[in-house]
Scaffold this motif. Sequence first.
Motif, PDB file in Angstrom:
ATOM      1  N   VAL A 187       0.835  -1.207   0.000  1.00  0.00           N
ATOM      2  CA  VAL A 187       0.000   0.000   0.000  1.00  0.00           C
ATOM      3  C   VAL A 187       0.868   1.256   0.000  1.00  0.00           C
ATOM      4  CG1 VAL A 187      -1.683   1.334   1.330  1.00  0.00           C
ATOM      5  CG2 VAL A 187      -1.960  -1.136   1.088  1.00  0.00           C
ATOM      6  N   LEU A 188       1.908   1.263   0.836  1.00  0.00           N
ATOM      7  CA  LEU A 188       2.780   2.429   0.924  1.00  0.00           C
ATOM      8  C   LEU A 188       3.545   2.668  -0.374  1.00  0.00           C
ATOM      9  CD1 LEU A 188       4.273   2.102   4.529  1.00  0.00           C
ATOM     10  CD2 LEU A 188       2.588   3.763   3.720  1.00  0.00           C
ATOM     11  N   PHE A 189       4.033   1.582  -0.984  1.00  0.00           N
ATOM     12  CA  PHE A 189       4.793   1.746  -2.225  1.00  0.00           C
ATOM     13  C   PHE A 189       3.938   2.371  -3.313  1.00  0.00           C
ATOM     14  CE2 PHE A 189       5.902   0.331  -6.482  1.00  0.00           C
ATOM     15  CZ  PHE A 189       7.218   0.765  -6.573  1.00  0.00           C
ATOM     16  N   TRP A 190       2.751   1.799  -3.544  1.00  0.00           N
ATOM     17  CA  TRP A 190       1.912   2.334  -4.618  1.00  0.00           C
ATOM     18  C   TRP A 190       1.398   3.726  -4.285  1.00  0.00           C
ATOM     19  CZ3 TRP A 190       2.743   0.611  -9.085  1.00  0.00           C
ATOM     20  CH2 TRP A 190       3.097  -0.732  -9.286  1.00  0.00           C
ATOM     21  N   MET A 191       1.266   4.044  -2.997  1.00  0.00           N
ATOM     22  CA  MET A 191       0.864   5.390  -2.620  1.00  0.00           C
ATOM     23  C   MET A 191       1.910   6.414  -3.053  1.00  0.00           C
ATOM     24  SD  MET A 191       0.155   7.025   1.183  1.00  0.00           S
ATOM     25  CE  MET A 191       1.908   7.127   1.594  1.00  0.00           C
ATOM     26  N   VAL A 192       3.162   6.203  -2.640  1.00  0.00           N
ATOM     27  CA  VAL A 192       4.191   7.202  -2.948  1.00  0.00           C
ATOM     28  C   VAL A 192       4.537   7.190  -4.440  1.00  0.00           C
ATOM     29  CG1 VAL A 192       5.134   7.294  -0.630  1.00  0.00           C
ATOM     30  CG2 VAL A 192       5.995   5.564  -2.214  1.00  0.00           C
ATOM     31  N   PHE A 193       4.509   6.019  -5.069  1.00  0.00           N
ATOM     32  CA  PHE A 193       4.848   5.956  -6.496  1.00  0.00           C
ATOM     33  C   PHE A 193       3.785   6.642  -7.345  1.00  0.00           C
ATOM     34  CE2 PHE A 193       4.681   3.721 -10.626  1.00  0.00           C
ATOM     35  CZ  PHE A 193       5.941   4.066 -11.100  1.00  0.00           C
ATOM     36  N   LEU A 194       2.524   6.280  -7.149  1.00  0.00           N
ATOM     37  CA  LEU A 194       1.454   6.864  -7.961  1.00  0.00           C
ATOM     38  C   LEU A 194       1.290   8.352  -7.677  1.00  0.00           C
ATOM     39  CD1 LEU A 194      -1.250   4.036  -7.813  1.00  0.00           C
ATOM     40  CD2 LEU A 194       0.177   4.675  -9.769  1.00  0.00           C
ATOM     41  N   GLN A 195       1.394   8.745  -6.414  1.00  0.00           N
ATOM     42  CA  GLN A 195       1.209  10.158  -6.099  1.00  0.00           C
ATOM     43  C   GLN A 195       2.397  10.999  -6.541  1.00  0.00           C
ATOM     44  OE1 GLN A 195      -0.454  11.078  -2.254  1.00  0.00           O
ATOM     45  NE2 GLN A 195      -1.692   9.219  -2.232  1.00  0.00           N
ATOM     46  N   MET A 196       3.562  10.413  -6.645  1.00  0.00           N
ATOM     47  CA  MET A 196       4.698  11.121  -7.233  1.00  0.00           C
ATOM     48  C   MET A 196       4.425  11.421  -8.704  1.00  0.00           C
ATOM     49  SD  MET A 196       8.694   9.916  -7.590  1.00  0.00           S
ATOM     50  CE  MET A 196       8.273   8.676  -8.840  1.00  0.00           C
ATOM     51  N   LEU A 197       3.894  10.432  -9.425  1.00  0.00           N
ATOM     52  CA  LEU A 197       3.567  10.638 -10.840  1.00  0.00           C
ATOM     53  C   LEU A 197       2.452  11.675 -11.004  1.00  0.00           C
ATOM     54  CD1 LEU A 197       3.658   6.984 -12.257  1.00  0.00           C
ATOM     55  CD2 LEU A 197       5.469   8.714 -12.260  1.00  0.00           C
ATOM     56  N   MET A 198       1.421  11.609 -10.131  1.00  0.00           N
ATOM     57  CA  MET A 198       0.323  12.577 -10.210  1.00  0.00           C
ATOM     58  C   MET A 198       0.828  13.999  -9.951  1.00  0.00           C
ATOM     59  SD  MET A 198      -2.696  10.609  -8.110  1.00  0.00           S
ATOM     60  CE  MET A 198      -3.105   8.890  -8.446  1.00  0.00           C
ATOM     61  N   GLY A 199       1.657  14.147  -8.910  1.00  0.00           N
ATOM     62  CA  GLY A 199       2.190  15.460  -8.593  1.00  0.00           C
ATOM     63  C   GLY A 199       3.055  16.006  -9.718  1.00  0.00           C
ATOM     64  N   LEU A 200       3.866  15.144 -10.322  1.00  0.00           N
ATOM     65  CA  LEU A 200       4.720  15.569 -11.429  1.00  0.00           C
ATOM     66  C   LEU A 200       3.882  15.981 -12.633  1.00  0.00           C
ATOM     67  CD1 LEU A 200       7.499  15.888 -12.729  1.00  0.00           C
ATOM     68  CD2 LEU A 200       7.415  13.457 -13.349  1.00  0.00           C
ATOM     69  N   ALA A 201       2.887  15.154 -12.993  1.00  0.00           N
ATOM     70  CA  ALA A 201       2.057  15.444 -14.165  1.00  0.00           C
ATOM     71  C   ALA A 201       1.310  16.767 -14.017  1.00  0.00           C
ATOM     72  CB  ALA A 201       1.065  14.301 -14.393  1.00  0.00           C
ATOM     73  N   LEU A 202       0.785  17.039 -12.822  1.00  0.00           N
ATOM     74  CA  LEU A 202       0.005  18.258 -12.606  1.00  0.00           C
ATOM     75  C   LEU A 202       0.893  19.481 -12.396  1.00  0.00           C
ATOM     76  CD1 LEU A 202      -2.784  16.767 -10.324  1.00  0.00           C
ATOM     77  CD2 LEU A 202      -3.048  17.613 -12.658  1.00  0.00           C
ATOM     78  N   SER A 203       2.188  19.280 -12.206  1.00  0.00           N
ATOM     79  CA  SER A 203       3.116  20.400 -12.042  1.00  0.00           C
ATOM     80  C   SER A 203       3.768  20.813 -13.356  1.00  0.00           C
ATOM     81  CB  SER A 203       4.226  20.032 -11.035  1.00  0.00           C
ATOM     82  OG  SER A 203       3.691  19.716  -9.773  1.00  0.00           O
TER      83      SER A 203
END
Length: 293
Positions: A187-203
């Motif tokens: 759960v923790l891995f997919w949380m930080v991995f997916l949210q890193m991609l989301m944050g990058l895409a929206l930035s």
Amino acid sequence: MTQVAEADHARPLLAAAWMMGAVASFSAMALAGRITYSELSTFELMFYRSAIGLMVVSVLIMRSRRGWAHIRSRHPGLHIQRNIVHFAGQNMWFYAVAVIPFAQVVAFEFTNPIWVALLAPFALGERWTRRRILCVLLGFIGILIVARPGQVTLTLGHLAAAGSALGFALNTICTKRIMRHDTVLCVLFWMVFLQMLMGLALSLGDGVTWPSAAVWPWVGLVGVCGLSAHYCLTSALAAAPATVVAPMEFVRLPVMASIGMLAYGEPLEWAVFVGAGLIVAANLLNIMSAQRS
């Protein structure tokens, strides 16, 4: 395990120590989040926070017995759903702590379990009870006391604080479903991995800002405290029942209110404490009802 057995094995002092760690982590993250807002958008902060979290979680996975086998999941769709709502809730939370008093943010955040109680019958198939309905009503009365519509001008920050609580509640519901199948490290891995991609895409629209040397330590603090807060909270719940741990969360309100007053001159308002107290009471009533059923 029965309620009596849980009480027999409860270690309230250890739980209190872990909760103080959680309170310190959440408070530090809020303070650091407000400071970074001078240079970073919430999307950029989420990108950096998740990137730091990914490095920490990756080390934990590599040092674990199962290694990278932890990240395998038969239900990737659940992870995507969970991280969309958590990403939205966390972004709104960072915006709220940047623009409205800390005490108000915490008071709204206490409504997370109220939203879970309201939504669980639809999302998890749990049944409605009279006590659960009473808990929800008490919680929303508490919200009205904190927000005081008509007396205080509501801003986007207040709406973001309320929205973050709803996002965290949806995240709780999704997490309950995921934990039937996957490990905590998964759960923790997919949380930080997916949210890193989301944050990058929206930035990327305006370009990703590189923090200044003065802001980088605060960005790092957000990344570390984001993990330590949840680790401490989970450890507290492992040391004592929820009925023992939940009231300890109320300590966050005076702590955050004091930080806001000392660092930013934010006033201490009686309505925030009264409303938050009512919300906490509703949460405790809901926990006791769940344990009796």
